[in-house]
Enzyme design. Structure first.
Site, PDB file in Angstrom:
ATOM      1  N   CYS A 127      31.236  44.372  46.041  1.00 19.51           N
ATOM      2  CA  CYS A 127      32.616  44.123  46.488  1.00 19.51           C
ATOM      3  C   CYS A 127      33.625  44.755  45.535  1.00 19.51           C
ATOM      4  CB  CYS A 127      32.859  42.621  46.630  1.00 19.51           C
ATOM      5  SG  CYS A 127      32.368  41.647  45.203  1.00 19.51           S
ATOM      6  N   HIS A 134      33.841  36.939  43.391  1.00 22.55           N
ATOM      7  CA  HIS A 134      34.049  37.887  44.487  1.00 22.55           C
ATOM      8  C   HIS A 134      35.345  38.653  44.233  1.00 22.55           C
ATOM      9  CE1 HIS A 134      33.673  39.619  48.409  1.00 22.55           C
ATOM     10  NE2 HIS A 134      34.819  39.101  48.825  1.00 22.55           N
TER      11      HIS A 134
END
Length: 987
Positions: A54, A304
């Site tokens: 990510c 994340h």
């Protein structure tokens, strides 16, 4: 309602409710609408997260929306600029080609998201491990600049410098003479410390603040030619079009030895005026916020990454979260939701209030500002060869959409046919009274009604008895259905065998009734037999029965009564894929056969009555007849029957052998009393004056012989000396005189000449090994010469030593010791060597605990006596001197810690283990082994001479106060904790 499993007529609750009534077409398939994967109008394209990529996706989206960088990359010449053949797939060869193709797909693809695996693979990134995002940004920019520097077009060659490169100077001013020293340097981002700050401008001010150089830190002035007090600061000389501000949220925590995340709020504005921070005040330095990179999560090693990026053409803000892209309302940046999601606890600091045009974040780790532009934003067109590749990919996507739509259509058609079939047949499924019927397994019926799996052919073999009919115990697994529906099922799906009214097995029912009657009778018979056993048997009317069989005969009888049912299950367990079940049942049968049946506990190996009367007793004829009803095949032994004659002969021979062994052991012990008790043993280190000859046998022979003498009835006698184990294949001796006095003394035992004469009479000697001392009359004993028969074999001796050295260099999971020293002195003195340790060594040999890799195996200091743990790879080297055994095994003392290491691991990896054990950072460790400094972090422990049981001294430097410097060092020492970009560095 649930199905009544015990009732074969109950056909409710077997899965029919799914099909009765109207059904939505979408329930006939599990294929999502392919149009959901299609890109919406005026929307951006997402990027697939390949596991832990990510952080890469956020940077790619941010760079894609830098129109100048995108335009320059499109202008970069490609190897396939003339087009790619239609019958071959396009495979980019360089980083620039990968970025070109990726940006073209992001611009004109019809897909909702695309796969960046080609680009990630080209960089050599591990898709399963999250890397340091800030380090990735630095390394990739450096790689891109180096790649583009080879281009001829200046707009392409200089794009990284134009967009991201600025200049600042380190300026040092002497307080004495005022001399100014300046060092100019380029930068691509400003790394700002956020500890103790609340606003972005405060972080920039601290970055540029003046530092005083005084005391030991004074500056050497070239003009004054001496050390002087001075001031040092950073001056910003020029700023790039795109200003990257790295907020140092991830810092090194000295207490844990790892990075940690600072979850403190930092305020920043959408407009940033950099003029107050510049050396020259006459330029335009007003910047607009264009991107905010967010890390959600409280740990530096997980979480994340998402990006909020402003579209330069429309001014609208978008949130890029891998495949999902969300447009912010009202052209405003909205970070509130992201901050709420990352809330780790209720005790977290409250979010400060933000005014208009300002924002606060505790998860932002990078802020991107762009210089305010007066002209219109750039329009970027995809080059023709790239557009052709994008069109190819769009065609593949359309083909996939059509294929998925067709599969959905076919699934719906099959579902409708099945729906009509079930609605018609389920009504006619019950068998009417007096009408023909069939039995079908409930499992198959449920699979027929299960929409997700097409039914297989009917298989009723698992429900058959040994007579090939329906087993009574399997009725609960079957359902009775009408013959009409059964005909349809067998015609449509096949299988068998068919089980109709004739399939009910009367033989099995009769047998089950017989077993039930016997079970009921068993309790009465048990009481009768118990009373009969209390009676005394007179004369020869009795029978021998094993005591173990009598104790468990009722249980054996019950198991025997159930055997037939179990055998039926085993012999007919032929379900789909039944090979494994069959093997398991055969194995269980073999185990049952190995178990003794009734009265077999008194059967000898020759099949006759055993000779031990302690294991059997006589029972009356009446009791035996009762038992025979349950065990008709049990072996029968009247009480007048003689015991096995062969067993009697073997028993007599065994008694004779035991007596013979005892006599041999007594004779050998008397002849070699000192050898048995290990008394008055000769020693090569201090040769005895009363003899010039000593003989050698293997220590293994002596130990085996002592075992026999101690337990002659349990251990086999030793017949030969077997000295061949001490010789090489050529018949030469494997040990030197010097080694036999030290490390090899554990392999040999020294024998006096008088003892040797007795040994030759008692045992078979394959090879005589003798050590002879020769010296001139009246000469000094130290000048004596020692020779061996047979002589030493130099080649085999050298091979043995090489093998031993190789073993020391090729170990795995061996124990070494780390001893921390203070001011070049050990923390405490080594423990005194233990002289008589034979008992303690034997005790330690029995211990089974071993130290784990990074666990401190030191003894519990709360105990009065230090309780040692047994360490792997222990090497015992013992020798005899004046009757005392010594052990040179390392004795761990307080202040030492044992670590498990391997020869092929590097010194750097050992330092990481030491950091966990002693809380000393790798750059503060000074290690030495036998006075030699260990400094090469890339060298293996084997090449540095670290062997099992080594003691490495650790001296720790004073801690570094500068946490930023410490963080930089840790990135070098512990790359596995941060960015592992081997692929990038390789480029």
């Amino acid at each position: 309602r649930r199905n009544c499993r015990g009732n074969p007529n109950c056909l409710v609750g077997i899965g029919e409710h799914v099909w009765l009534g109207e059904i939505d077409e979408n329930s006939f398939h599990n294929i999502d609408d392919p149009n959901c994967e299609r890109r919406k109008k005026n929307a951006f394209v997402g990027l697939t997260n390949l596991g832990a990529t990510c952080y890469v996706n956020t940077f790619l989206q941010m760079w894609f929306l830098n129109l100048e960088l995108r335009q320059a990359l499109y202008l970069c010449p490609s190897a396939c600029g003339d087009g790619v053949p239609k019958d071959t797939d396009y495979e980019p060869q360089t980083i620039c080609e990968h970025l070109q193709y990726l940006f073209a797909l992001l611009q004109n693809s019809k897909r909702r998201y695309i796969d960046p695996s080609g680009f990630v693979k080209a960089l050599g990134l591990d898709t399963g491990q999250q890397q340091d995002a800030q380090e990735f940004s630095k390394l990739f920019m450096s790689l891109l600049e180096d790649t583009l520097s080879k281009q001829k077009n200046p707009d392409v060659r200089n794009i990284v410098q134009k967009q991201f490169c600025g200049e600042y100077a380190y300026v040092t001013v002497c307080n004495q003479c005022g001399r100014e020293s300046k060092l100019v340097s380029k930068f691509y981002e400003l790394e700002l410390n956020i500890q103790g700050h609340k606003q972005l401008t405060d972080c920039i001010t601290e970055f540029l603040k003046e530092e005083k150089l005084e005391g030991d830190n004074r500056y050497f002035c070239e003009t004054c030619q001496s050390k002087q007090n001075a001031t040092r600061k950073i001056r910003l000389l020029s700023l790039p079009c795109t200003l990257n501000l790295q907020l140092m949220r991830f810092v090194f925590d000295r207490q844990t030895g790892h990075k940690k995340k600072l979850n403190t709020y930092i305020g920043f504005s959408e407009l940033l005026d950099m003029e107050p921070f510049m050396e020259q005040k006459n330029g335009l330095y007003v910047y607009e916020l264009s991107a905010v990179l967010i890390h959600r999560g409280v740990s530096a090693y997980s979480g994340h990454y998402i990006a909020h990026v402003k579209d330069p053409q429309t001014g609208e803000w978008y949130k890029f979260n891998d495949e999902d892209i969300e447009k912010m309302e009202g052209k405003k940046l909205q970070l509130g939701i992201e901050e709420d999601l990352a809330e780790p606890s209720k005790s977290q600091t409250r979010k400060p209030k933000c005014g208009k045009g300002t924002h606060c974040s505790r998860n932002a780790y990078m802020l991107v500002y762009r210089l305010q532009a007066r002209e219109k934003s750039l329009t970027v067109q995809v080059p023709a060869f790239l557009q052709e590749l994008v069109e190819r990919d769009n065609c593949k996507f359309e083909e996939w959409c059509n294929e998925m739509a067709e599969m959905r259509k076919q699934s719906v058609a099959r579902g409708k046919i099945k729906h009509e079939e079930v609605k018609e047949l389920y009504q006619r499924l019950p068998a009417e009274a007096g009408s023909p019927y069939d039995f079908i397994s409930l499992e198959w019926l449920q699979k027929w009604l299960d929409e997700s799996t097409p039914p297989k052919p009917i298989d009723n073999t698992a429900c058959l008895c040994s007579h090939g009919k329906l087993h009574p115990d399997k009725i609960s697994l079957m359902k009775r259905i009408s013959e009409y529906v059964a005909d349809f099922f067998y015609r449509r799906y096949g299988g068998g065998p068919r089980l109709n009214v004739k399939a009910l097995c009367k033989d099995c029912v009769v047998e089950r009734c017989r077993i039930l009657r016997l079970k009921n009778q068993l309790n009465e018979d048990y009481k009768t037999v118990t009373n009969l056993l209390k009676m005394t048997v007179k004369g020869n009317d009795g029978f021998w029965v094993g005591k173990a069989s009598l104790r468990s005969w009722r249980q054996l009888a019950l198991e025997q009564l159930n055997e037939q049912d179990e055998d039926a299950e085993h012999s007919n367990g032929k379900m789909n894929g039944n090979a494994q079940n069959k093997d398991e049942s055969n194995e269980e049968k073999r185990e049952e056969e190995e178990e003794l049946n009734f009265n077999e506990d008194i059967v000898c190996p020759h099949g006759d009555l055993c000779i031990s009367e302690n294991e059997r007793r006589v029972v009356s004829k009446e009791a035996w007849e009762k038992l025979k009803q349950y065990f008709p095949k049990a072996p029968e032994f009247p009480n007048n029957k003689e015991c096995c004659s062969q067993c009697k002969i073997l028993e007599r021979e065994g008694e004779e052998n035991e007596a013979l062994h005892k006599m041999m052991a007594s004779e050998q012990k008397t002849s070699l009393q000192n050898l048995f008790h290990d008394k008055c043993r000769p020693c090569l280190g201090s040769w005895p004056q009363e003899t010039d000859e000593l003989y050698i046998v293997s220590q293994f022979f002596v130990e085996e012989w002592r075992k026999f003498v101690r337990r002659p009835t349990r251990c086999s006698p030793v017949s030969s000396v077997a000295n061949s184990v001490l010789l090489c294949p050529h018949g030469g001796l494997m040990f030197t005189f010097a080694s036999m006095t030290k490390e090899d003394s554990k392999h040999i035992a020294l024998i006096w000449p008088s003892e040797w004469e007795r040994i030759q009479k008692l045992f078979v000697v394959d090879h005589v090994i003798k050590i002879t001392r020769t010296q001139a009359a009246g000469a000094d004993p130290e000048s004596a010469h020692y020779t061996s028969e047979p002589q030493l074999c130099p080649e085999c001796r050298e091979g043995l030593l090489c093998q031993q050295q190789r073993d020391l260099r090729e170990y795995t999971q061996a124990t070494i010791y780390i001893h921390k020293v203070v001011d070049n002195k050990k923390v405490m003195k080594d423990a005194a060597p233990e002289l008589n340790v034979s008992s303690s060594e034997a005790e330690e040999e029995r211990e089974e605990n071993k130290p784990e890799g990074e666990q401190d195996p030191d003894f519990n200091q709360a105990n009065g006596s230090a309780k040692r743990q047994k360490l792997s790879h222990q090497s015992y080297i013992t020798y005899q001197k004046q009757g005392i055994r010594r052990s040179t095994r390392h004795r761990k003392v307080r202040g030492e810690k044992a670590l498990l290491v391997s020869a092929n691991q590097t010194l750097k990896e050992l330092k990481i283990q030491i950091m966990h054990a002693f809380s000393v950072a790798p750059f503060d460790q000074n290690l030495s082994l036998d006075g030699k400094i260990l400094s090469d972090d890339t060298a293996t422990l084997g090449s540095l001479g670290v062997i099992p049981e080594s003691v490495i001294l650790l001296k720790a430097d004073e801690p570094i106060a500068d946490y930023a410097a410490m963080d930089d060092v840790m990135q070098v020492c512990m790359p596995e904790e941060g960015f592992k970009g081997t692929g990038l560095l390789g480029h």
